[in-house]
Motif scaffolding. Structure first.
Motif, short mmCIF file in Angstrom:
data_model
loop_
_atom_site.label_atom_id
_atom_site.label_comp_id
_atom_site.label_asym_id
_atom_site.label_seq_id
_atom_site.Cartn_x
_atom_site.Cartn_y
_atom_site.Cartn_z
N VAL A 53 0.33 -1.00 -0.02
CA VAL A 53 0.00 -0.22 0.27
C VAL A 53 0.53 1.20 0.14
CG1 VAL A 53 -1.42 1.60 1.77
CG2 VAL A 53 -2.21 -1.22 1.30
N LEU A 54 2.08 1.44 1.11
CA LEU A 54 2.75 2.06 0.68
C LEU A 54 3.36 2.30 -0.93
CD1 LEU A 54 3.98 4.60 2.25
CD2 LEU A 54 6.56 2.84 2.71
N LEU A 55 4.15 1.60 -1.62
CA LEU A 55 4.59 1.75 -2.39
C LEU A 55 3.42 2.14 -3.80
CD1 LEU A 55 6.73 -1.63 -2.36
CD2 LEU A 55 7.20 1.39 -2.60
N ALA A 89 -5.31 -2.72 -9.46
CA ALA A 89 -5.78 -4.44 -9.69
C ALA A 89 -4.34 -5.50 -9.11
CB ALA A 89 -5.49 -4.46 -11.10
N ILE A 90 -3.60 -4.55 -8.72
CA ILE A 90 -2.59 -5.03 -7.82
C ILE A 90 -2.81 -5.59 -6.99
CG2 ILE A 90 0.50 -5.10 -7.31
CD1 ILE A 90 0.52 -3.32 -10.39
N LEU A 91 -3.10 -3.97 -6.21
CA LEU A 91 -3.72 -4.81 -4.47
C LEU A 91 -4.60 -5.49 -4.43
CD1 LEU A 91 -3.80 -0.79 -3.37
CD2 LEU A 91 -2.05 -2.69 -2.78
N ARG A 111 -8.57 -12.81 -8.73
CA ARG A 111 -7.86 -13.47 -9.82
C ARG A 111 -8.26 -12.36 -10.89
NH1 ARG A 111 -7.85 -19.36 -9.57
NH2 ARG A 111 -9.23 -19.64 -8.11
N PHE A 112 -7.48 -13.07 -11.94
CA PHE A 112 -6.53 -11.84 -12.72
C PHE A 112 -8.12 -10.56 -12.90
CE2 PHE A 112 -4.89 -10.58 -16.88
CZ PHE A 112 -3.85 -9.55 -16.07
#
Length: 161
Positions: free
Chosen positions: A88-90, A113-115, A122-123
């Motif tokens: 989350v920081l990134l 999407a990454i989080l 799922r993707f």
């Protein structure tokens, strides 16, 4: 967490909410000549109210002792995982430093999407939900609240945004 710890945390959250409300009331009024009836302190004040309600609820409503015992017995003793908070920081840092270059919609879509995938989604579902949420948030802020969000890579299609 013990009931005393929950109560202290709840009271801390409520106090932070009160501070947010107080500080948001110090912000200037809406600009004259605009059709907006709320100023820059409106959303921080809503956030403060939500924090007060959540904190008071956490401090007052306590799970039963049996429920706490069941959770303690079921929870394995493991070291705290830092992957989520670091991710989350990134994500926040990437938005701060890359939003003007990439733009809100592509960056918010990728970040969300990454989080979501880190959380177990799922993707295909994560991409679809992220794109939909990013577009809705963009429209709400840029068109509804008149907050300019960076267009970045989508600048050639600015007429449609």
């Amino acid at each position: 967490m013990t009931n005393l710890g929950d109560r202290r945390l709840g009271l801390l959250v409520a106090v932070v909410g009160i501070v947010i409300i107080y500080m948001s009331l110090q912000l200037p009024e809406p600009m004259s000549g605009t059709h907006i009836a709320y100023g820059p302190g409106f959303f921080p004040a809503l956030l403060g109210v939500a924090a007060v309600v959540a904190g008071v609820t956490l401090a007052i409503v306590q799970p039963s002792a049996e429920q706490n015992e069941d959770e303690d017995a079921a929870a394995p003793a493991e070291t705290p995982r830092l992957g989520g908070p670091v991710l989350v920081l990134l994500a926040v840092l990437s938005y701060i430093y890359l939003s003007d270059l990439i733009g809100f919609i592509p960056l918010a879509t990728a970040t969300l999407a990454i989080l979501l995938m880190f959380g177990g989604m799922r993707f295909p579902k994560a991409i679809a939900l992220s794109l939909l949420a990013s577009i809705l948030i963009y429209l709400m802020f840029s068109k509804g609240l008149l907050v300019p969000l960076p267009r970045g890579l989508l600048q050639p299609w600015a007429l449609w945004l």
